[in-house]
Design a protein around this motif. Structure first.
Motif, PDB file in Angstrom:
ATOM      1  N   GLU A   1       3.552   7.228  13.138  1.00 42.04           N
ATOM      2  CA  GLU A   1       2.245   6.574  13.120  1.00 42.04           C
ATOM      3  C   GLU A   1       2.255   5.275  12.333  1.00 42.04           C
ATOM      4  OE1 GLU A   1      -2.307   8.056  12.419  1.00 42.04           O
ATOM      5  OE2 GLU A   1      -0.857   8.643  10.889  1.00 42.04           O
ATOM      6  N   LEU A   2       2.977   5.254  11.202  1.00 44.11           N
ATOM      7  CA  LEU A   2       2.858   4.128  10.280  1.00 44.11           C
ATOM      8  C   LEU A   2       4.034   3.164  10.282  1.00 44.11           C
ATOM      9  CD1 LEU A   2       1.270   5.996   7.233  1.00 44.11           C
ATOM     10  CD2 LEU A   2       0.124   4.713   9.052  1.00 44.11           C
ATOM     11  N   CYS A   3       5.213   3.628  10.692  1.00 43.98           N
ATOM     12  CA  CYS A   3       6.367   2.715  10.687  1.00 43.98           C
ATOM     13  C   CYS A   3       6.155   1.474  11.562  1.00 43.98           C
ATOM     14  CB  CYS A   3       7.637   3.457  11.114  1.00 43.98           C
ATOM     15  SG  CYS A   3       8.358   4.459   9.792  1.00 43.98           S
ATOM     16  N   PRO A   4       5.467   1.591  12.711  1.00 49.37           N
ATOM     17  CA  PRO A   4       5.254   0.378  13.509  1.00 49.37           C
ATOM     18  C   PRO A   4       4.432  -0.692  12.793  1.00 49.37           C
ATOM     19  CG  PRO A   4       4.909   2.325  14.855  1.00 49.37           C
ATOM     20  CD  PRO A   4       5.009   2.796  13.425  1.00 49.37           C
ATOM     21  N   LEU A   5       3.682  -0.287  11.749  1.00 57.11           N
ATOM     22  CA  LEU A   5       2.857  -1.238  11.006  1.00 57.11           C
ATOM     23  C   LEU A   5       3.601  -1.866   9.841  1.00 57.11           C
ATOM     24  CD1 LEU A   5      -0.407   0.915  10.727  1.00 57.11           C
ATOM     25  CD2 LEU A   5       0.162  -0.773  12.499  1.00 57.11           C
ATOM     26  N   ALA A   6       4.703  -1.245   9.431  1.00 58.66           N
ATOM     27  CA  ALA A   6       5.355  -1.611   8.176  1.00 58.66           C
ATOM     28  C   ALA A   6       6.515  -2.571   8.390  1.00 58.66           C
ATOM     29  CB  ALA A   6       5.844  -0.359   7.464  1.00 58.66           C
TER      30      ALA A   6
ATOM     31  N   LEU B   1      -6.192   4.604   2.106  1.00 58.16           N
ATOM     32  CA  LEU B   1      -6.466   3.759   3.265  1.00 58.16           C
ATOM     33  C   LEU B   1      -6.276   4.554   4.546  1.00 58.16           C
ATOM     34  CD1 LEU B   1      -4.598   0.488   2.227  1.00 58.16           C
ATOM     35  CD2 LEU B   1      -7.066   0.868   2.221  1.00 58.16           C
ATOM     36  N   ARG B   2      -7.145   4.334   5.505  1.00 57.62           N
ATOM     37  CA  ARG B   2      -6.994   4.942   6.829  1.00 57.62           C
ATOM     38  C   ARG B   2      -5.981   4.133   7.638  1.00 57.62           C
ATOM     39  NH1 ARG B   2     -13.074   3.987   8.505  1.00 57.62           N
ATOM     40  NH2 ARG B   2     -12.273   1.942   7.885  1.00 57.62           N
ATOM     41  N   ARG B   3      -5.505   4.752   8.719  1.00 54.74           N
ATOM     42  CA  ARG B   3      -4.559   4.028   9.561  1.00 54.74           C
ATOM     43  C   ARG B   3      -5.185   2.737  10.078  1.00 54.74           C
ATOM     44  NH1 ARG B   3      -2.730   2.343  14.233  1.00 54.74           N
ATOM     45  NH2 ARG B   3      -0.479   2.467  14.685  1.00 54.74           N
ATOM     46  N   GLU B   4      -6.492   2.784  10.408  1.00 55.22           N
ATOM     47  CA  GLU B   4      -7.131   1.576  10.935  1.00 55.22           C
ATOM     48  C   GLU B   4      -7.183   0.458   9.896  1.00 55.22           C
ATOM     49  OE1 GLU B   4     -10.565   4.702  11.099  1.00 55.22           O
ATOM     50  OE2 GLU B   4      -8.352   4.752  11.085  1.00 55.22           O
ATOM     51  N   ASP B   5      -7.300   0.822   8.614  1.00 56.86           N
ATOM     52  CA  ASP B   5      -7.264  -0.198   7.568  1.00 56.86           C
ATOM     53  C   ASP B   5      -5.866  -0.797   7.442  1.00 56.86           C
ATOM     54  OD1 ASP B   5     -10.013   0.049   6.504  1.00 56.86           O
ATOM     55  OD2 ASP B   5      -9.358   2.071   6.001  1.00 56.86           O
ATOM     56  N   LEU B   6      -4.853   0.083   7.486  1.00 59.27           N
ATOM     57  CA  LEU B   6      -3.469  -0.407   7.424  1.00 59.27           C
ATOM     58  C   LEU B   6      -3.150  -1.276   8.635  1.00 59.27           C
ATOM     59  CD1 LEU B   6      -1.803   2.904   6.227  1.00 59.27           C
ATOM     60  CD2 LEU B   6      -2.028   0.807   4.889  1.00 59.27           C
ATOM     61  N   ALA B   7      -3.665  -0.871   9.803  1.00 61.44           N
ATOM     62  CA  ALA B   7      -3.443  -1.670  11.012  1.00 61.44           C
ATOM     63  C   ALA B   7      -4.126  -3.031  10.896  1.00 61.44           C
ATOM     64  CB  ALA B   7      -3.955  -0.920  12.237  1.00 61.44           C
ATOM     65  N   ALA B   8      -5.320  -3.046  10.307  1.00 63.61           N
ATOM     66  CA  ALA B   8      -6.024  -4.317  10.128  1.00 63.61           C
ATOM     67  C   ALA B   8      -5.273  -5.222   9.156  1.00 63.61           C
ATOM     68  CB  ALA B   8      -7.443  -4.056   9.626  1.00 63.61           C
ATOM     69  N   LEU B   9      -4.728  -4.650   8.092  1.00 66.26           N
ATOM     70  CA  LEU B   9      -3.943  -5.444   7.145  1.00 66.26           C
ATOM     71  C   LEU B   9      -2.680  -5.977   7.813  1.00 66.26           C
ATOM     72  CD1 LEU B   9      -4.330  -3.181   3.983  1.00 66.26           C
ATOM     73  CD2 LEU B   9      -5.226  -5.504   4.253  1.00 66.26           C
ATOM     74  N   ALA B  10      -2.010  -5.122   8.593  1.00 64.05           N
ATOM     75  CA  ALA B  10      -0.820  -5.576   9.324  1.00 64.05           C
ATOM     76  C   ALA B  10      -1.184  -6.652  10.335  1.00 64.05           C
ATOM     77  CB  ALA B  10      -0.142  -4.397  10.008  1.00 64.05           C
TER      78      ALA B  10
ATOM     79  N   ALA C   1       0.865  -1.172   0.000  1.00 63.12           N
ATOM     80  CA  ALA C   1       0.000   0.000   0.000  1.00 63.12           C
ATOM     81  C   ALA C   1       0.902   1.223   0.000  1.00 63.12           C
ATOM     82  CB  ALA C   1      -0.932   0.001   1.210  1.00 63.12           C
ATOM     83  N   SER C   2       0.298   2.408  -0.156  1.00 63.50           N
ATOM     84  CA  SER C   2       1.102   3.620  -0.233  1.00 63.50           C
ATOM     85  C   SER C   2       0.342   4.817   0.312  1.00 63.50           C
ATOM     86  CB  SER C   2       1.503   3.898  -1.691  1.00 63.50           C
ATOM     87  OG  SER C   2       0.409   4.464  -2.405  1.00 63.50           O
ATOM     88  N   TYR C   3       1.046   5.926   0.352  1.00 61.08           N
ATOM     89  CA  TYR C   3       0.478   7.210   0.742  1.00 61.08           C
ATOM     90  C   TYR C   3      -0.722   7.578  -0.128  1.00 61.08           C
ATOM     91  CZ  TYR C   3       2.395   9.103  -3.532  1.00 61.08           C
ATOM     92  OH  TYR C   3       2.648   9.329  -4.853  1.00 61.08           O
TER      93      TYR C   3
END
Length: 290
Positions: free
Chosen positions: A159-164, A129-138, A123-125
């Motif tokens: 905000e996003l590095c912990p998910l990546a 996607l919202r953070r919650e969607d990225l968190a759900a994917l992670a 995914a990308s900037y």
């Protein structure tokens, strides 16, 4: 070969100066390039009911990209307006009411179950996607590979590095190599597993397992830099995961070398995918200047 899922945007890049449009979009590009490299790939995005949307869907299916969880909506496909200056693509505007803006992907249980059948998720900037969607994917435990582009902020990184599991940063604007290294160190300190920087003509940089790796760019005369970062990213990830599947561990330098070669080849053709079609400029609709 790995199975890649790209979640986000598919669109057309409109080159008004030649009255043509070219299929593209960050995530659709990544899915396409992965397929070109021999991987299985899927695209979960939103495609419009107009000529461009139908074209994108047809091309993906012909390429063998799975669209099982893509959404098909009434309305206009997203587009970006592009100028070329000595081979460098410059975005000048984007669609104001494209289907991805009006109906962005929101990850439900069926989407997450589908995502969990892949080896990596991209995914990308630009994905909407919202953070919650990225968190759900992670949360599926499938490695999330996130493209931060070049205008990332410290807040977004925190905000996003912990998910990546993998993060891509376009650092061509960094004045020195040490400045790019500092970006990757911060990314990993915030929780990113492996951090990657593209440096334009200076090549690329990776921080993996606490070690830096460098790779020069190929000395090519770019026809069009559209898709350069996406092609590098797709090739890097496909080769990384292929090595893990085959040998149990990645060949970081080998993945970088393959990515540099693939991106170098890609910028020698017009548009992200190397082909386009006539564009009806009068039918574009509202444009948001950049």
């Amino acid at each position: 070969m790995p199975k890649l899922l790209a979640v986000g945007v598919g669109l057309v890049d409109v080159y008004a100066f030649e009255r043509r449009m070219y299929p593209g979009g960050n995530e659709l590009n990544v899915a396409w390039y992965a397929r070109e490299l021999g991987a299985e790939s899927s695209f979960m995005g939103v495609l419009g009911s107009d000529q461009a949307g139908k074209l994108l869907a047809r091309l993906c299916r012909e390429k063998g990209i799975d669209l099982t969880r893509s959404r098909f909506k009434q309305g206009q496909s997203n587009f970006a307006l592009v100028e070329l200056i000595k081979g460098e693509r410059i975005f000048t505007g984007i669609s104001k009411n494209g289907v991805t803006d009006l109906y962005p992907v929101r990850c439900g249980p069926e989407d997450l179950a589908y995502a969990a059948c892949h080896d990596l998720i991209c995914a990308s900037y630009a994905s909407r996607l919202r953070r919650e969607d990225l968190a759900a994917l992670a949360g599926t435990k499938i490695p999330l590979c996130y493209d931060f582009n070049d205008d990332f902020t410290e807040e977004e990184m925190k905000e996003l590095c912990p998910l990546a599991s993998f993060g891509l940063f376009s650092c061509g604007h960094c004045e020195t190599g040490e400045a790019a290294r500092a970006v990757l160190r911060r990314a990993c300190s915030f929780g990113c597993g492996t951090a990657v920087a593209t440096l334009g003509a200076e090549g690329s940089l990776v921080l993996a397992g606490g070690q830096f790796y460098t790779e020069p760019a190929l000395p090519v005369q770019a026809v069009d830099t559209m898709g350069a970062g996406d092609s590098f990213w797709a090739a890097f990830l496909v080769n990384w995961f292929k090595d893990v599947q085959t040998h149990g561990a990645p060949d970081v330098q080998g993945a970088m070398r393959a990515a540099s070669a693939f991106a170098g080849k890609n910028v020698c053709r017009r548009g992200s995918l190397g082909f386009g079609m006539p564009a009806d400029l009068a039918a574009l609709g509202e444009i948001r200047p950049l």
